[in-house]
Design a protein around this motif. Structure first.
Motif, PDB file in Angstrom:
ATOM      1  N   PHE A   3       0.817  -1.213   0.000  1.00 32.29           N
ATOM      2  CA  PHE A   3       0.000   0.000   0.000  1.00 32.29           C
ATOM      3  C   PHE A   3       0.854   1.269   0.000  1.00 32.29           C
ATOM      4  O   PHE A   3       1.995   1.266   0.457  1.00 32.29           O
ATOM      5  CB  PHE A   3      -0.919   0.014   1.228  1.00 32.29           C
ATOM      6  N   THR A   4       0.238   2.323  -0.509  1.00 37.18           N
ATOM      7  CA  THR A   4       0.862   3.642  -0.485  1.00 37.18           C
ATOM      8  C   THR A   4       0.022   4.547   0.400  1.00 37.18           C
ATOM      9  O   THR A   4      -1.200   4.636   0.216  1.00 37.18           O
ATOM     10  CB  THR A   4       0.923   4.242  -1.908  1.00 37.18           C
ATOM     11  N   SER A   5       0.658   5.183   1.339  1.00 34.02           N
ATOM     12  CA  SER A   5      -0.046   6.120   2.201  1.00 34.02           C
ATOM     13  C   SER A   5      -0.404   7.370   1.403  1.00 34.02           C
ATOM     14  O   SER A   5       0.437   7.944   0.717  1.00 34.02           O
ATOM     15  CB  SER A   5       0.847   6.493   3.392  1.00 34.02           C
ATOM     16  N   LEU A   6      -1.680   7.754   1.475  1.00 39.13           N
ATOM     17  CA  LEU A   6      -2.153   8.925   0.724  1.00 39.13           C
ATOM     18  C   LEU A   6      -1.964  10.170   1.593  1.00 39.13           C
ATOM     19  O   LEU A   6      -2.836  10.547   2.375  1.00 39.13           O
ATOM     20  CB  LEU A   6      -3.611   8.736   0.330  1.00 39.13           C
ATOM     21  N   GLY A  40      -3.866  13.753   6.419  1.00 41.98           N
ATOM     22  CA  GLY A  40      -3.495  12.755   5.415  1.00 41.98           C
ATOM     23  C   GLY A  40      -2.735  11.613   6.047  1.00 41.98           C
ATOM     24  O   GLY A  40      -2.328  11.673   7.210  1.00 41.98           O
ATOM     25  N   GLY A  41      -2.573  10.532   5.273  1.00 41.76           N
ATOM     26  CA  GLY A  41      -1.700   9.447   5.689  1.00 41.76           C
ATOM     27  C   GLY A  41      -2.375   8.190   6.182  1.00 41.76           C
ATOM     28  O   GLY A  41      -1.809   7.102   6.075  1.00 41.76           O
ATOM     29  N   ARG A  42      -3.576   8.334   6.756  1.00 43.16           N
ATOM     30  CA  ARG A  42      -4.226   7.136   7.302  1.00 43.16           C
ATOM     31  C   ARG A  42      -4.890   6.283   6.213  1.00 43.16           C
ATOM     32  O   ARG A  42      -5.150   5.099   6.435  1.00 43.16           O
ATOM     33  CB  ARG A  42      -5.281   7.536   8.344  1.00 43.16           C
ATOM     34  N   SER A  43      -5.192   6.902   5.094  1.00 43.50           N
ATOM     35  CA  SER A  43      -5.835   6.172   4.001  1.00 43.50           C
ATOM     36  C   SER A  43      -4.769   5.600   3.078  1.00 43.50           C
ATOM     37  O   SER A  43      -3.815   6.286   2.711  1.00 43.50           O
ATOM     38  CB  SER A  43      -6.782   7.092   3.228  1.00 43.50           C
ATOM     39  N   LEU A  44      -4.964   4.344   2.697  1.00 41.64           N
ATOM     40  CA  LEU A  44      -3.927   3.592   1.972  1.00 41.64           C
ATOM     41  C   LEU A  44      -4.438   3.118   0.622  1.00 41.64           C
ATOM     42  O   LEU A  44      -5.538   2.570   0.516  1.00 41.64           O
ATOM     43  CB  LEU A  44      -3.500   2.388   2.818  1.00 41.64           C
ATOM     44  N   ASP A  45      -3.622   3.315  -0.380  1.00 42.13           N
ATOM     45  CA  ASP A  45      -3.966   3.007  -1.768  1.00 42.13           C
ATOM     46  C   ASP A  45      -3.407   1.634  -2.153  1.00 42.13           C
ATOM     47  O   ASP A  45      -2.210   1.386  -2.004  1.00 42.13           O
ATOM     48  CB  ASP A  45      -3.330   4.111  -2.643  1.00 42.13           C
TER      49      ASP A  45
END
Lengths: 549, 191
Positions: free
Chosen positions: A117-120, A136-141
């Protein structure tokens, strides 16, 4: 019983997972890695459920990718933030369990699958201004996935009617400004990716999880609809259902894990439980509450039944998905300038740019004097500038608007076309246009939150979400009450075990995902909250179920 | 531009195939996603189809124009999207069967239930007639029918739509050709 008749089972396993969304696939993976022999059944002929049609993002506070980007987070901040959003109706123990265990789930999934995953970093929580919220940062792509890796299972991967039409990562969508600048998209590149078999968003997440299961020789049993939990000596020992018109039964020596999704497509359950009239769900139509009904029959306690992951829906008449009218989840249109949402009286009633869960809540406002819901029907109003800059639905910027969209040469004319009070609508537009010039919305504070601006137009000054509705022709489409899934269901403990009203565990039964009572109550902390909590409790349930005697 | 071509063989003479194909009312319902059609003139017609690109389906309205009408061998047409940004066209060719250009099709392409129904209805007569069904099923191909179809989505999203449209075209073309063949064979088999 001394002379119990021997049951005939079609399939036997240690752990049976019901449903193939992110919760189910993760549960199956976790149970397998913990040593269990796993079977997984899926009601439809496609893998992935609501997860596959979603953005595929996971909301995981305090995740290790945030640290890589230098974004700080803590358990305390995450618990504080999520608890506030739950509005007193959440389950604090489970919120804490989620915050504590979701980073571990993330490492497990990344370790056992091809997901990385990439941290958004720029995707804010849905209320970043609240205590404990993050910008930002808690949602992962989940990135892209080459669906050819699935071999013959490629065609069984559910495709999103929205995100399945393209192949870009959430990170790219953020960087390219997809919503405010749709013409910035590299369409040729995206077409080439699609042709090569790349999928994105929920398709990428589910694809990677499915690939991991197939590598472990766990092949889902497709078009298998579970109907009944089989109980023996007070313990769930299997499932009875149907496949291909024949009754089938599966024995689960250790446990059954329900991950069968919400009940948003079942009108009867909707009307009995939900706080609002959910008329246009955005998930696959197979989410009819099967798991919930089975759990109710065996005495499971229920929780959070009034709530859903709400989302406004827009429709293109005649557009179908799985044989039903497609209800398009609207994540951005209403946040862009030159647009407002009004009720049948022509009044604005909400900050249109709020996150899709919260923006829906005022739709269901109830007038106790008239016993009416004054905000329904609701209409999205845009002008020619909006069409020129952003398009509408699948209409690209500047292109002709189809005839199903209501149109008027004046605001008053548009009002008469859609049956809205013309004098009020004209006044509403006049006020809004003044707000747009001033860059401040004193009525609903549109554009004040970082979240609002994330979906706004950065080139729009002085407020990225406000633009006057002034250029003819004017257009309107009805905004319907949608949901990407309900979030009430079976109450579980911190191991994911289903419990009764007295708190006792129903032996052999677990739940995760939208069939489980959502701990967040009314709240939606950030992008990927649905899947983050689904996978976390799928992970916990799978691991614990494998260890059951 | 996504373009596909499909040829099927028929066990009846090609002028009989033309006799059927030249009237679009005969085969319109065989089109994948067919909803309605309206004949406007000798060359123009309007079509309403439920277009399926594999993920979702939409109602698409198309205007078809015959640009070359060379029966019994060839019909050329263009397609124009009225509510979607698509355009295209195609060619229908009919002719005597040439083994070198098209592989031999299976004995019958009629749906099995339909074949069984016909067989059941006419079993007695066909038996008396010396097994007509059997003979028809093994009769060598006499003609071939080829559909060539191309469709292209325009506008900025064209490359994306075309990526989805391409894989959907061939099954639709195969279905049309095979349904026409099955229908004609079924008629031909009637004693």
């Amino acid at each position: 019983m001394l002379f119990r008749k021997k049951r005939q089972w079609d399939v036997e396993c240690d752990v049976l997972v019901v449903g193939s969304g992110a919760a189910g696939l993760t549960a199956a993976l976790a149970a397998h890695e913990a040593g269990a022999q796993v079977a997984l059944i899926e009601k439809s002929d496609k893998i992935g459920g609501a997860s596959a049609v979603s953005g595929g993002v996971l909301w995981v506070p305090n995740n290790h990718h945030m640290g890589e980007l230098g974004i700080s987070d803590s358990r305390e901040e995450a618990v504080c933030y999520a608890t506030r959003l739950a509005d007193g109706r959440g389950d604090n123990e489970l919120i804490e369990t989620f915050v504590d265990k979701s980073p571990e789930m993330l490492r497990f999934v990344e370790g056992e699958t091809g997901l990385n995953f990439t941290s958004l970093a720029r995707y804010p929580d849905y209320h970043p201004e609240f205590e404990g919220g993050k910008v930002g940062g808690r949602s992962l792509d989940p990135g892209l996935f080459d669906s050819n890796d699935l071999g013959e299972w490629k065609s069984k991967l559910r495709r999103s009617p929205i995100f399945g039409m393209t192949a870009l990562t959430v990170t790219e969508a953020t960087e390219w400004g997809v919503f405010a600048k749709p013409l910035n998209l590299p369409f040729k590149l995206l077409g080439e990716r699609l042709s090569k078999g790349f999928v994105c968003y929920g398709g990428a997440l589910v694809g990677q999880l499915l690939k991991a299961l197939l590598q472990r020789a766990i092949a889902p049993l497709m078009s298998f609809r579970a109907r009944e939990l089989i109980i023996e000596d007070g313990r769930v020992i299997g499932v009875r259902g149907e496949q291909g018109g024949a009754e089938r039964s599966i024995r689960a020596r250790k446990a059954v894990i329900l991950t069968s999704g919400g009940f948003e497509w079942d009108r009867s359950l909707n009307s009995q439980f939900l706080s609002g009239q959910l008329t246009h769900p955005n998930s696959p139509p197979c989410n009819e509450g099967d798991g919930l009904r089975m759990a109710m029959v065996v005495g499971a306690a229920l929780g959070n039944m009034t709530e859903a992951w709400w989302c406004p829906s827009l429709m293109i008449p005649g557009e179908e998905y799985d044989g039903k009218q497609l209800n398009r989840a609207d994540f951005a249109t209403r946040s862009l300038p030159h647009s407002i949402i009004v009720n049948r009286n022509g009044n604005r009633f909400v900050n249109e740019a709020q996150n899709y869960n919260d923006v829906m809540k005022p739709f269901f406002a109830f007038d106790s004097a008239s016993y009416e819901r004054p905000n329904l029907p609701a209409w999205l109003i845009v002008d020619a500038n909006h069409i020129l800059k952003y398009g509408l639905l699948t209409v690209m910027p500047g292109k002709a608007v189809p005839s199903f969209v209501a149109r008027g040469e004046t605001v008053g004319e548009l009002a008469s076309v859609i049956g809205v009070n013309a004098v009020r609508l004209e006044a509403t537009v006049r006020n809004f246009n003044r707000f747009a010039v001033e860059g401040v919305d004193p009525e609903f504070h549109r554009g004040e939150s970082l979240y609002d601006r994330f979906y706004g137009d950065p080139d729009q000054k002085p407020n990225a979400n406000l633009g006057a509705i002034e250029k003819a022709p004017f257009y309107a489409v009805e905004v319907h009450a949608g949901s990407i899934g309900t979030k009430g269901g079976v109450r579980v403990n911190k191991n994911g075990e289903a419990i009764r009203a007295d708190g006792a565990v129903i032996r052999g039964l677990y739940a995760a995902g939208n069939v489980m009572a959502g701990p967040f109550g009314a709240g939606y902390p950030g992008a990927g909250s649905t899947i983050g909590i689904a996978m976390t409790f799928g992970f916990l349930a799978g691991r614990k179920a494998a260890s059951d005697a | 531009m996504p373009e596909v071509s499909y040829t099927t063989t028929l066990r009846i003479p090609h002028d009989q195939v033309w006799g059927f194909v030249k009237d679009m009312n005969n085969w319109a319902p065989f089109l994948t996603g067919y909803q309605a059609h309206e004949i406007l003139s000798e060359t123009d017609s309007l079509w309403t189809l439920k277009g399926d690109v594999g993920i979702l389906s939409r109602t698409v309205k198309l205007k078809a124009r015959v640009t070359e009408w060379s029966g019994p061998d060839k019909v050329t047409f263009t397609l124009e999207g009225l509510n979607e940004d698509v355009e295209g066209g195609g060619v229908v060719t009919m002719g005597p069967y040439h083994a070198s250009t098209v592989p031999l099709a299976p004995p019958l392409t009629i749906a099995s239930w339909f074949r069984r129904l016909i067989a059941a209805l006419f079993r007695k007569r066909s038996t008396k007639a010396g097994g007509t069904l059997q003979r028809e099923a093994t009769r060598p191909p006499q003609s071939q029918l080829t559909f060539t179809l191309r469709m292209e989505a325009g506008g900025p999203t064209g490359p994306i739509v075309n990526a989805l449209l391409g894989p959907a075209l061939l099954p639709a073309t195969e279905q049309l050709a095979n349904k026409i063949a099955a229908h004609l064979h079924a008629i031909e088999l009637r004693p």
